[in-house]
Each structure stands twice: as structure tokens, then as C-alpha cells.
Write a protein that holds these residues in place. Sequence first.
Motif, PDB file in Angstrom:
ATOM      1  N   SER A   1      41.576  42.059  39.092  1.00 15.28           N
ATOM      2  CA  SER A   1      41.497  40.601  39.135  1.00 15.28           C
ATOM      3  C   SER A   1      40.163  40.187  39.737  1.00 15.28           C
ATOM      4  CB  SER A   1      42.602  40.023  40.010  1.00 15.28           C
ATOM      5  OG  SER A   1      43.827  40.541  39.652  1.00 15.28           O
TER       6      SER A   1
ATOM      7  N   LYS B   1      47.013  43.757  34.714  1.00  9.25           N
ATOM      8  CA  LYS B   1      45.754  43.226  35.235  1.00  9.25           C
ATOM      9  C   LYS B   1      44.820  42.841  34.099  1.00  9.25           C
ATOM     10  CE  LYS B   1      45.945  44.916  39.746  1.00  9.25           C
ATOM     11  NZ  LYS B   1      46.511  43.774  40.469  1.00  9.25           N
TER      12      LYS B   1
ATOM     13  N   SER C   1      47.001  38.655  40.837  1.00 10.68           N
ATOM     14  CA  SER C   1      47.072  40.100  40.659  1.00 10.68           C
ATOM     15  C   SER C   1      48.436  40.452  40.089  1.00 10.68           C
ATOM     16  CB  SER C   1      46.850  40.823  41.978  1.00 10.68           C
ATOM     17  OG  SER C   1      45.522  40.709  42.366  1.00 10.68           O
TER      18      SER C   1
END
Lengths: 305, 305
Positions: free
Chosen positions: B180, B253, B249
Motif C-alpha cells: 500500500s 494489496k 492495507s
Amino acid sequence: MDCNNFLNDEDILKDQNRIQPFLNAITRNKHLFKDKVILDLNAGLGLIPVILSRSGAKQVFAMKSHDHAQKIMEQNNVNNVTLHKKSIKEVELECKVDIIISAWMGNLLFYRGNIQELIAARDKYLNKDGLILPDKGQLLLQSIEDGEYREQKLTFWDSVYGVNMKWMKRWVKHEPLLESIRQDQLNSDPVLIYEVDLMKCTLEDLSFSNSYQVQINRQDFVTGVIVWMKYSFTFTHLPIDVIMGPSKSPFWKPVILYFNEEIPASKGDKLKGSLAMKFISEDLIDLKLSVHTKQYHQIQYFRLN
Amino acid sequence: MDCNNFLNDEDILKDQNRIQPFLNAITRNKHLFKDKVILDLNAGLGLIPVILSRSGAKQVFAMKSHDHAQKIMEQNNVNNVTLHKKSIKEVELECKVDIIISAWMGNLLFYRGNIQELIAARDKYLNKDGLILPDKGQLLLQSIEDGEYREQKLTFWDSVYGVNMKWMKRWVKHEPLLESIRQDQLNSDPVLIYEVDLMKCTLEDLSFSNSYQVQINRQDFVTGVIVWMKYSFTFTHLPIDVIMGPSKSPFWKPVILYFNEEIPASKGDKLKGSLAMKFISEDLIDLKLSVHTKQYHQIQYFRLN
């Protein structure tokens, strides 16, 4: 971050807890490595082989090396490292070795580690006066109180999005948890429950059944025990102990084993029992935990799988 | 916490981001499931099959079910679920089905997901007017500035505990990062780069080459792009979109892809390029990212493996 190999290597290399003891064992103990033939069982990108070469090694055999390790040897002007991409089980070495370096450790010393590979390599290739680094392992046991967390974990199954999964509770009780614990949840000092000497252990020695006695240090309940590990380099000028303790969150986590019922205890009470570990393979370890008090006699079975 | 199956199940069940959209799609849309024959490709402990049964399904075929799922069916008085421990590829169903439920998703929609299994099951078992849940997937692309982080990642290899590993930099540049990013590191709005309809896509449709144009929203450098996904249930009374965005998150991902050189850009600048994805298997996806400006024309190749 398990999408590729480099990043795994990067994560391992960045984990100083794992790498630094090996580096210290080598760079502060060059007298051990000078003119020696060394076998590194898990070379990866080649960090340890380069350090060994710089520390005076005559020849390094480096197993399980990464595709890019050869280029890294070249760029560091290292020319006495023989790289093999395969593991030692699949390679035939041309000579015996003076030292074996291996990160043989896993959780509870052996779970998901490389102990069988190390023992096989030792018996086949290590010279009679050879050394293994690290060469010793210990398991320590402490009693714990984490009833609230345990209760949460069990209660979860009563109603999972409205579905009755109570059936799972009886199984979850026998799950060893690979988790750390807060320092304030420990209610005894640690006691040594098992010790292994990699220089001479056999596969049979990886299984044991040992008794323990811990002294409870406050008025508390005891919900179970936590078992954590320590490994050591004892051939170095100063011994190096690496402690994978109960309350940090290191790479190799401790294991929490719960009693069937929590036990009320007072300060000074001695809790006795035994822990048996049956090593079946690196991916399958059976555990048997017992505890005895005047009122309680409990035996629990667990499996790491 | 990957030491055993129960705990994996527990972690998945506790991840509301993953589970809740499926539950909403079923319990708020009973009209879709009433008297229908349903195939659940990944039943686990049986949560979804129980919910389906309660929602009026006539018959549920539940694949990849856990050892304990049968007992959970019994304790919930569910008797129209047929459990199979194997995957649909290894089982022959006795009839066609009206609905297929599958968590077919992975990173970038397909990486480490179950899309091939879903397509095969659809072509073999889904009735002509049948439904798939979820049935749509999208990839969105945004430009990013995270030069500092990237520089750190590259600089690391200059000297790894004193060993020159600069050689790795050229490879690390071509690593897609499954990570992220902070909201403030995004410097364009997202644009749609790919869309897939599970009701009719073929394996070939999982590969694509599409152009993009993003508008930079401030004076900044552009170090690369982030690609994130969205999947949707469009047959429900209210469509359900699940956004696996760039800066939370979540389980799946986003993927960061870096340009070879960072590009200076001003507010309002339009950055054009293309992204190609070649689906080889769920464990092997090749990516090709290009970007064009007056000064820059770059093409980068990546591999998820």
C-alpha cells in the motif's frame, strides 16, 4: 511480501536479529576460519560466503545460492567460494569440511527449520575436529496467564456471523499458538526444559520427554505455558547467545500451549508437570503437556503441522 | 500464524472486508437464491453454505470443505449441503447449477487467485441463465511519488553489512511491490485500465494491453504507478462494490510499478502510457508498463512470480 525472491532475501538481510549474530561469530573470530574449508548450507545472495572469504577462509562451499550470487562474488573480488543452487542433499562435495554454518533453527528450535539437513551434512562431511555454528539450542518454559485472550478466541466460535461453530472450540483448545505474549502475562521465571548439542545429536535426540517445575510469582491463574528458544555459538572467543524470548516478536516465535482448565495459584506455589516433544519431521511435531497440582492433573496434546 | 488450518480459517473468517460483502450479497438478496442449486468453490468450514441454506437454496455443492464442516452443518441443522473436500476440478457434479460463488480474486485481480478454476467450473456447470458472485473485476491506475522510499530500497544494496550488492539494484527496479501507499503519495486521480466480466471472459481475456492517461494534480515528481482493484456483485438488488484501494492495507494489496527514471510534472500535466498484463498462470503474471512525455519515453517489464 512473498511475491518474489529478492524481496524475501531483502527482508531476511534486513532482520538484524537473525544476521548480526552470524556476522559477529565470523568477523570477531577470524582465528576459527583462517585457512579453513567451510560449508554454508543456506547461502542465498552470498553475504555469509563473502564475509567468510574476507575472514581468511581457504574455501567455501555455499549451498542454496541465489541466481545472482555469482555476480555478487565477482563484484566483491571473491574467488574461493563455490556456489551451488541446490541443497547439500542433492550435491556431492569433493572433500570434507572444517566448519558448517547453518541457520538450522525454526520455531521450537526445529519446526520449519533445517535440522535434518544439518545432521546429514555433519555426518557426511564434517571433519572429526570440525565445528558447527551455531552449535547449541535450548527450550525454556514459563507459566502464563492470558485467560481473557483465550476466552475471546474460544467465544469467537459460538456464533460466526450468526452460524454456530461451537464444534471448533474443542479443536482450537489443542492448537499451539505461535505468538508472543506481554511481559506482564508471565507469572513465573523461565526454566530450562530441553537442550540440544548440534555437534553430536541424532534425529532421536530431537524428541524428548522432560519434567519441569516453575514457581508462581504472584496470586494468579495459570492458563498454560509459553515455550521459547535460545541458540548459541559456543566456539567463539566470547559465546554468543541469541534469545528468541517470550515477549518480543522475533522471527522465530514462541509457542503458547494451554492447559485444559486454568489453575488458580498463589505466590510461591510450585507447579509441576512435563513436556514431551516428538519430532516427526520439520513440518510435523507432536507435543504433550502435563501439569500436576493437588487438585489438578491435566494432560493436553498438541500438534504443530 | 500459518502453523495450522484452523487458525488460517479463523483469520479469514475474522477479516470482515472479505466476508461481509459475500454475506450481504446472500442475506439481502434471498430472491436470487430461493430454490436454486448453488456451487460454492471454496467452502472451508462451511459459513457460506450454511448462510445459503438458510437463505432458501434448494441444494448447495460445497467444494474444498474443511474436515470439520460436516459437523458444523449438523449443528446448524443444515441438510441440503453436499460437502466435498476436493476442488471442483477433481469432482464430478451430478447436475448443472444456477449460481457459482467463488472468491476467485487475487492481487491484481488474478495473482494467486482461483480464476482458472472458476472459468472451468462456469463452462462446465453453470446453467445458461446462471449467475456468478462476484461477477465483475476492475483494475485502476494512479500515478505516485515515493522517491524517498524507492531510494532507500535501492541504496540498501550499496553495502549490505559491508558487502557490495549493487548488482541487485538493476533487478530490484523491476520488482513489482505488493504494498500500500500513503494517500499523500498519490498525485493523480485513478483511471480505469481494465475490466473483466466473469460471466463471459475467457482465459485469453485475462491478458490485455491498454493505454492510460492520468492528470497530475500538483507540482511533483512521478516515480511510477500504483495499480489497485475493485470487484463487484452486480446481480444483487443494490450492487456491491468491494474496493481494495491504494492506501488501505487490505488482504489483496495493490501493486506498485516504478518507472526507470522519475518524471518531473506540473499541475495539470497529462501523463500517457500503457499497461500490458500477460496472464500466464495464477502464479505467473508478466507486466509491461510504458510512459510517454515530451522528454521521456520509458518501457519497464515486471513479473509477479
